[in-house]
Write a protein that holds these residues in place. Structure first.
Motif, PDB file in Angstrom:
ATOM      1  N   ASP A 229     -20.891 132.143  86.335  1.00 54.09           N
ATOM      2  CA  ASP A 229     -22.012 132.474  85.441  1.00 54.09           C
ATOM      3  C   ASP A 229     -22.819 131.196  85.211  1.00 54.09           C
ATOM      4  N   HIS A 293     -18.948 130.805  76.409  1.00 51.95           N
ATOM      5  CA  HIS A 293     -17.850 131.778  76.419  1.00 51.95           C
ATOM      6  C   HIS A 293     -16.935 131.472  77.584  1.00 51.95           C
ATOM      7  N   HIS A 300     -17.527 137.662  80.663  1.00 53.27           N
ATOM      8  CA  HIS A 300     -17.387 137.218  79.267  1.00 53.27           C
ATOM      9  C   HIS A 300     -15.943 137.397  78.847  1.00 53.27           C
ATOM     10  N   THR A 320     -18.360 128.572  79.772  1.00 51.94           N
ATOM     11  CA  THR A 320     -19.761 128.284  80.049  1.00 51.94           C
ATOM     12  C   THR A 320     -20.299 127.467  78.876  1.00 51.94           C
ATOM     13  N   GLU A 322     -24.080 126.938  77.490  1.00 50.91           N
ATOM     14  CA  GLU A 322     -25.404 127.483  77.800  1.00 50.91           C
ATOM     15  C   GLU A 322     -26.349 127.540  76.601  1.00 50.91           C
ATOM     16  N   GLU A 336     -27.151 126.600  81.935  1.00 52.60           N
ATOM     17  CA  GLU A 336     -25.761 127.060  81.806  1.00 52.60           C
ATOM     18  C   GLU A 336     -24.918 126.517  82.953  1.00 52.60           C
TER      19      GLU A 336
HETATM   20 ZN    ZN Z   1     -22.924 133.097  80.107  1.00 53.98          ZN
END
Ligand code: ZN
Ligand code: ZN
Length: 361
Positions: A229, A293, A300, A320, A322, A336
């Protein structure tokens, strides 16, 4: 590995005063068994581990879970009935179930079928185990990050004024597959110009890239069961002066948050580090989400790095970071990266350039 994970859960049964635990989340079943299919449930007791599935998966289960006891339900029998009858026949008295992945309907059906068994709601047990990644999981996350980065570089080379957000999102999804991903880890966010102010913008066919536009791209790859992510912002032409200071504030916030990551630090401290930089720069009200997260099998996962989370970071978590600033109707910036918590501090796993002088197309 799967064996140790199951043993840790079984060791916790007594603490919860249950003599069995049903795992119904598909992601959790995969984590505990290595099974890559769906529609399959796991029942753990002190001395049995039983996979409950249906005929579509019997061959796959024999291949992927040869060491486990497998129960194939009769055609037409609902899963909760199968679980309930099994729990009854094993003489279980108190059966834990995952409240977050059990529908109200399934709960009632299970309660009816599980004669003489008391049902006990449990929450986040496997998710807590999943927060700490082992070496193999970290390797698969590195691979998923590498796929996402390679796809982004292809997109960056292709992106030019005149394309739509949807064109760009479609290109990115295809590029992820070209680089070995099974697909995107979530529908990519591609937002041009003022639409970058929407943190979760859906790509449209109307948004056409202009000559001096921000491009916010939030994307990830699904690799071998694990997901990355990332977010980057690009710009056609030069960055507008008003967004230069915004970009620098976000970059500084991210750097400060990453610098604070080490085992023992509370999740909320990481959020506070980033937020204080953005507040000092005068953009506090425009940073409207948590700073990060966990990632893993889900895009997530726990822990959420938000202002109310007192839980300490631990080595092996992959998070992450971000931060973002979103100016309504004008545009937004988010950066991120994916970060591994190590014994000494952290390692930023994603490596794409992000300094202000690298974002012009
Ligand atoms: Zn994210
Ligand atoms: Zn993202």
């Amino acid at each position: 590995m799967n064996f140790q994970r199951r043993q840790r859960l079984i060791a916790g049964l007594a603490t919860d005063e249950v003599d069995g635990l049903v795992i119904s989340s598909e992601t959790n079943v995969g984590y505990l068994t290595g099974f890559s299919g769906d529609s399959t449930t796991l029942l753990l007791t002190q001395d049995r581990v039983i996979v409950i599935s249906d005929g579509r998966f019997s061959v796959q289960l024999d291949q992927e879970c040869p060491d486990l006891e497998i129960l194939i339900r009769p055609i037409g029998q609902p899963m909760p009935v199968g679980i309930g009858e099994l729990a009854s026949s094993l003489g279980l008295r108190r059966l834990g179930f995952e409240s977050q992945s059990t529908t109200v309907d399934d709960f009632h059906t299970l309660a009816e079928a599980a004669l003489g068994v008391e049902l006990v709601a449990t929450k986040g047990k496997v998710e807590a185990l999943r927060t700490i990644k082992d070496a193999d999981e970290i390797q698969t996350l590195r691979e998923a990050i590498g796929m996402a980065e390679a796809a982004f570089l292809d997109l960056r080379a292709w992106l030019r004024p005149g394309v739509t957000e949807k064109d760009a999102a479609d290109f990115l999804e295809a590029a992820l597959r070209t680089h070995g991903a099974s697909g995107a880890s979530f529908p990519p966010i591609v937002a041009f110009g003022p639409r970058a102010a929407l943190p979760h913008a859906r790509p449209t066919s109307e948004g056409v890239l202009g000559n001096r536009d921000l491009v916010l791209i939030d994307w990830g790859a699904s690799g071998r069961a694990y997901k990355s992510d990332l977010t980057r912002v690009l710009v056609t032409g030069k960055v507008a002066p008003e967004f230069e200071s915004v970009y620098l504030a976000v970059a500084e916030a991210q750097q400060r948050a990453i610098a604070a990551i080490r085992p023992g630090v509370m999740a909320r401290t990481i959020d506070a580090e980033a937020r204080s930089v953005i507040e000092e720069a005068g953009f506090g009200p425009f940073f409207n989400h948590a700073v990060g997260h966990g990632i893993g099998r889900d895009v997530h996962e726990a822990p959420v790095l938000r202002s109310v989370n007192d839980s300490p970071l631990q080595a092996g978590m992959v998070l992450t970071i971000e931060p973002g600033i979103y100016l309504p109707d004008r545009g937004g910036i988010r950066i991120e990266d994916d970060v591994l918590v190590t014994d000494e501090g952290c390692e930023v796993l994603s490596k794409l350039p992000k300094s202000l002088d690298t974002i012009s197309l």
